[in-house]
Design a protein around this motif. Structure first.
Motif, short mmCIF file in Angstrom:
data_model
loop_
_atom_site.label_atom_id
_atom_site.label_comp_id
_atom_site.label_asym_id
_atom_site.label_seq_id
_atom_site.Cartn_x
_atom_site.Cartn_y
_atom_site.Cartn_z
N VAL A 1 13.40 62.52 21.34
CA VAL A 1 14.14 63.66 20.79
C VAL A 1 15.25 64.11 21.76
O VAL A 1 15.76 65.21 21.66
N ALA A 2 15.59 63.25 22.70
CA ALA A 2 16.66 63.47 23.68
C ALA A 2 16.42 64.69 24.56
O ALA A 2 17.35 65.38 24.96
N VAL A 3 15.16 64.97 24.85
CA VAL A 3 14.78 65.99 25.82
C VAL A 3 13.96 65.23 26.86
O VAL A 3 12.74 65.22 26.82
N CYS A 4 14.64 64.57 27.76
CA CYS A 4 13.99 63.65 28.69
C CYS A 4 13.68 64.33 30.01
O CYS A 4 14.54 64.46 30.88
N GLN A 5 12.44 64.78 30.14
CA GLN A 5 11.98 65.43 31.37
C GLN A 5 10.51 65.07 31.54
O GLN A 5 9.68 65.42 30.70
N ILE A 6 10.20 64.39 32.63
CA ILE A 6 8.82 63.97 32.87
C ILE A 6 8.06 65.07 33.59
O ILE A 6 8.49 65.58 34.63
#
Length: 75
Positions: free
Chosen positions: A9-14
């Protein structure tokens, strides 16, 4: 290749604690291997995502909750 789309969903945070992306809830290994996975493996991962989010939600909610009385109003 499989026609099952990525859950990105283009919210790339690990999240360092869980190792899951906070947008799609996949691991780095699942994200990087997605294009090579067959449909069965992709469906297996997708089936696990809801449970992963639910397991992390209480911890993340406490971490991000605003303190009572700190909200500001706009006149």
């Amino acid at each position: 290749m499989s026609d099952i789309p990525s859950p990105c969903v283009a919210v790339c945070q690990i999240d360092r604690e869980s190792g899951h992306c906070l947008g799609c809830w996949r691991t780095i290994e699942e994200i990087s291997g997605w294009s090579g996975f067959d449909g069965e493996r992709r469906l297996q991962i997708i089936a696990e995502l809801h449970d992963r989010r639910g397991a992390a939600a209480p911890r993340l909610r406490r971490k991000n909750r605003r303190r009572a009385g700190t909200a500001t109003s706009v006149d």
